[in-house]
Design a protein around this motif. Structure first.
Motif, PDB file in Angstrom:
ATOM      1  N   GLU A 125     -12.453  31.647  41.444  1.00  0.00           N
ATOM      2  CA  GLU A 125     -12.307  32.835  40.605  1.00  0.00           C
ATOM      3  C   GLU A 125     -10.861  33.292  40.712  1.00  0.00           C
ATOM      4  OE1 GLU A 125     -15.152  35.893  41.521  1.00  0.00           O
ATOM      5  OE2 GLU A 125     -16.724  34.411  41.846  1.00  0.00           O
ATOM      6  N   LEU A 126     -10.150  33.295  39.591  1.00  0.00           N
ATOM      7  CA  LEU A 126      -8.740  33.672  39.569  1.00  0.00           C
ATOM      8  C   LEU A 126      -8.590  35.012  38.860  1.00  0.00           C
ATOM      9  CD1 LEU A 126      -7.304  30.195  38.524  1.00  0.00           C
ATOM     10  CD2 LEU A 126      -7.703  31.071  40.825  1.00  0.00           C
ATOM     11  N   THR A 127      -7.766  35.899  39.433  1.00  0.00           N
ATOM     12  CA  THR A 127      -7.522  37.203  38.837  1.00  0.00           C
ATOM     13  C   THR A 127      -6.039  37.524  38.867  1.00  0.00           C
ATOM     14  OG1 THR A 127      -7.889  38.316  40.947  1.00  0.00           O
ATOM     15  CG2 THR A 127      -9.793  38.116  39.499  1.00  0.00           C
ATOM     16  N   GLY A 128      -5.623  38.498  38.076  1.00  0.00           N
ATOM     17  CA  GLY A 128      -4.236  38.939  38.066  1.00  0.00           C
ATOM     18  C   GLY A 128      -3.373  38.122  37.125  1.00  0.00           C
ATOM     19  N   GLU A 129      -2.082  38.429  37.145  1.00  0.00           N
ATOM     20  CA  GLU A 129      -1.121  37.769  36.268  1.00  0.00           C
ATOM     21  C   GLU A 129       0.065  37.245  37.062  1.00  0.00           C
ATOM     22  OE1 GLU A 129       0.010  40.127  32.919  1.00  0.00           O
ATOM     23  OE2 GLU A 129      -1.999  40.953  32.710  1.00  0.00           O
ATOM     24  N   LYS A 130       0.530  36.067  36.701  1.00  0.00           N
ATOM     25  CA  LYS A 130       1.715  35.388  37.241  1.00  0.00           C
ATOM     26  C   LYS A 130       1.817  35.508  38.749  1.00  0.00           C
ATOM     27  CE  LYS A 130       4.115  35.533  32.905  1.00  0.00           C
ATOM     28  NZ  LYS A 130       5.288  35.864  32.188  1.00  0.00           N
ATOM     29  N   GLU A 131       2.892  36.140  39.275  1.00  0.00           N
ATOM     30  CA  GLU A 131       3.111  36.176  40.725  1.00  0.00           C
ATOM     31  C   GLU A 131       2.129  37.085  41.450  1.00  0.00           C
ATOM     32  OE1 GLU A 131       5.425  39.300  38.786  1.00  0.00           O
ATOM     33  OE2 GLU A 131       5.566  37.138  38.542  1.00  0.00           O
ATOM     34  N   LYS A 132       1.341  37.870  40.728  1.00  0.00           N
ATOM     35  CA  LYS A 132       0.333  38.750  41.337  1.00  0.00           C
ATOM     36  C   LYS A 132      -1.057  38.121  41.327  1.00  0.00           C
ATOM     37  CE  LYS A 132       2.810  42.581  41.865  1.00  0.00           C
ATOM     38  NZ  LYS A 132       3.005  43.291  43.078  1.00  0.00           N
ATOM     39  N   ARG A 133      -1.145  36.850  40.927  1.00  0.00           N
ATOM     40  CA  ARG A 133      -2.457  36.198  40.840  1.00  0.00           C
ATOM     41  C   ARG A 133      -3.061  35.986  42.225  1.00  0.00           C
ATOM     42  NH1 ARG A 133      -3.588  32.651  35.926  1.00  0.00           N
ATOM     43  NH2 ARG A 133      -5.217  32.057  37.349  1.00  0.00           N
ATOM     44  N   THR A 134      -4.373  36.122  42.277  1.00  0.00           N
ATOM     45  CA  THR A 134      -5.114  35.818  43.500  1.00  0.00           C
ATOM     46  C   THR A 134      -6.305  34.952  43.121  1.00  0.00           C
ATOM     47  OG1 THR A 134      -6.481  37.805  43.328  1.00  0.00           O
ATOM     48  CG2 THR A 134      -4.476  37.975  44.663  1.00  0.00           C
ATOM     49  N   GLY A 135      -6.830  34.263  44.095  1.00  0.00           N
ATOM     50  CA  GLY A 135      -7.985  33.416  43.849  1.00  0.00           C
ATOM     51  C   GLY A 135      -8.944  33.474  45.017  1.00  0.00           C
ATOM     52  N   GLN A 136     -10.224  33.321  44.693  1.00  0.00           N
ATOM     53  CA  GLN A 136     -11.255  33.253  45.723  1.00  0.00           C
ATOM     54  C   GLN A 136     -12.194  32.104  45.408  1.00  0.00           C
ATOM     55  OE1 GLN A 136     -13.119  37.146  46.051  1.00  0.00           O
ATOM     56  NE2 GLN A 136     -11.830  37.516  47.832  1.00  0.00           N
ATOM     57  N   MET A 137     -12.730  31.547  46.469  1.00  0.00           N
ATOM     58  CA  MET A 137     -13.642  30.413  46.339  1.00  0.00           C
ATOM     59  C   MET A 137     -14.548  30.422  47.566  1.00  0.00           C
ATOM     60  SD  MET A 137     -12.338  26.534  45.975  1.00  0.00           S
ATOM     61  CE  MET A 137     -13.423  25.172  45.696  1.00  0.00           C
ATOM     62  N   GLY A 138     -15.796  30.047  47.380  1.00  0.00           N
ATOM     63  CA  GLY A 138     -16.724  30.033  48.500  1.00  0.00           C
ATOM     64  C   GLY A 138     -17.201  28.632  48.830  1.00  0.00           C
ATOM     65  N   MET A 139     -17.467  28.412  50.101  1.00  0.00           N
ATOM     66  CA  MET A 139     -18.087  27.174  50.571  1.00  0.00           C
ATOM     67  C   MET A 139     -19.386  27.560  51.273  1.00  0.00           C
ATOM     68  SD  MET A 139     -14.984  25.003  52.307  1.00  0.00           S
ATOM     69  CE  MET A 139     -15.804  23.409  52.217  1.00  0.00           C
ATOM     70  N   VAL A 140     -20.410  26.723  51.113  1.00  0.00           N
ATOM     71  CA  VAL A 140     -21.682  26.956  51.786  1.00  0.00           C
ATOM     72  C   VAL A 140     -21.989  25.743  52.652  1.00  0.00           C
ATOM     73  CG1 VAL A 140     -24.151  27.397  51.514  1.00  0.00           C
ATOM     74  CG2 VAL A 140     -22.517  28.342  49.846  1.00  0.00           C
ATOM     75  N   TRP A 141     -22.274  26.019  53.919  1.00  0.00           N
ATOM     76  CA  TRP A 141     -22.662  24.993  54.883  1.00  0.00           C
ATOM     77  C   TRP A 141     -24.025  25.379  55.423  1.00  0.00           C
ATOM     78  CZ3 TRP A 141     -19.527  20.827  56.333  1.00  0.00           C
ATOM     79  CH2 TRP A 141     -18.245  20.838  55.769  1.00  0.00           C
ATOM     80  N   LYS A 142     -24.783  24.412  55.888  1.00  0.00           N
ATOM     81  CA  LYS A 142     -26.029  24.687  56.596  1.00  0.00           C
ATOM     82  C   LYS A 142     -25.926  24.073  57.981  1.00  0.00           C
ATOM     83  CE  LYS A 142     -29.522  25.696  53.293  1.00  0.00           C
ATOM     84  NZ  LYS A 142     -30.857  25.461  52.803  1.00  0.00           N
ATOM     85  N   ALA A 143     -26.309  24.863  58.951  1.00  0.00           N
ATOM     86  CA  ALA A 143     -26.368  24.382  60.329  1.00  0.00           C
ATOM     87  C   ALA A 143     -27.835  24.332  60.728  1.00  0.00           C
ATOM     88  CB  ALA A 143     -25.599  25.307  61.262  1.00  0.00           C
ATOM     89  N   ARG A 144     -28.261  23.180  61.207  1.00  0.00           N
ATOM     90  CA  ARG A 144     -29.620  23.055  61.734  1.00  0.00           C
ATOM     91  C   ARG A 144     -29.535  23.226  63.239  1.00  0.00           C
ATOM     92  NH1 ARG A 144     -33.357  18.877  59.182  1.00  0.00           N
ATOM     93  NH2 ARG A 144     -33.260  20.580  57.683  1.00  0.00           N
ATOM     94  N   TYR A 145     -30.368  24.126  63.764  1.00  0.00           N
ATOM     95  CA  TYR A 145     -30.363  24.353  65.208  1.00  0.00           C
ATOM     96  C   TYR A 145     -31.794  24.449  65.719  1.00  0.00           C
ATOM     97  CZ  TYR A 145     -31.413  29.336  64.532  1.00  0.00           C
ATOM     98  OH  TYR A 145     -32.006  30.528  64.212  1.00  0.00           O
TER      99      TYR A 145
END
Length: 135
Positions: free
Chosen positions: A105-125
């Motif tokens: 997910e990218l937001t903002g303009e030019k040098e003020k742009r930011t981005g976020q991204m998620g990762m999902v892992w599963k741990a079996r215990y």
């Protein structure tokens, strides 16, 4: 620590991240569910097995470089780190595997742009049925 994020990693959800703290990782728990093997009599098992989601939120800014390239590099570093020790160095963890990643997910303009991204892992215990904190 990863070469891309350094010490900018917190355990828990973070909503307002200072510009100076980017790139940044937030690691927190998602859903947890019991795992029962086919044809097993759960009443006689000494140990209980669970899958717990581990959610990783990646946050970057334009100063970090090309946003999607930086996020992909961070994903690669996370994968390499977890795959180097799929027990996460935690007693009782049997395995950890990647479930997927979200679209950036990218937001903002030019040098003020930011981005976020998620990762999902599963741990079996596993843990004993008599004591939830004993593997």
């Amino acid at each position: 620590s990863l070469s891309t994020t350094g010490a900018n990693v917190v355990r828990g959800r973070v909503y307002n991240i200072a510009e100076a703290d980017l790139p940044h990782l937030s690691v927190f728990q998602g859903d947890e569910e019991p795992v029962i093997a086919d044809n097993e009599d759960e009443s006689v098992l000494i140990r209980a097995y669970y899958d717990v989601e581990i959610l990783v939120q990646i946050s970057v800014n334009a100063v970090s470089g090309v946003l999607e390239t930086t996020m992909n590099l961070i994903c690669k570093e996370i994968s390499n780190a977890i795959n180097a020790d799929s027990t996460l160095g935690v007693t009782g963890v049997i395995d950890c595997f990647e479930v997927g990643t979200s679209q950036p997910e990218l937001t903002g303009e030019k040098e003020k742009r930011t981005g976020q991204m998620g990762m999902v892992w599963k741990a079996r215990y596993r843990r004993t049925r008599a004591a939830a904190d004993v593997a």
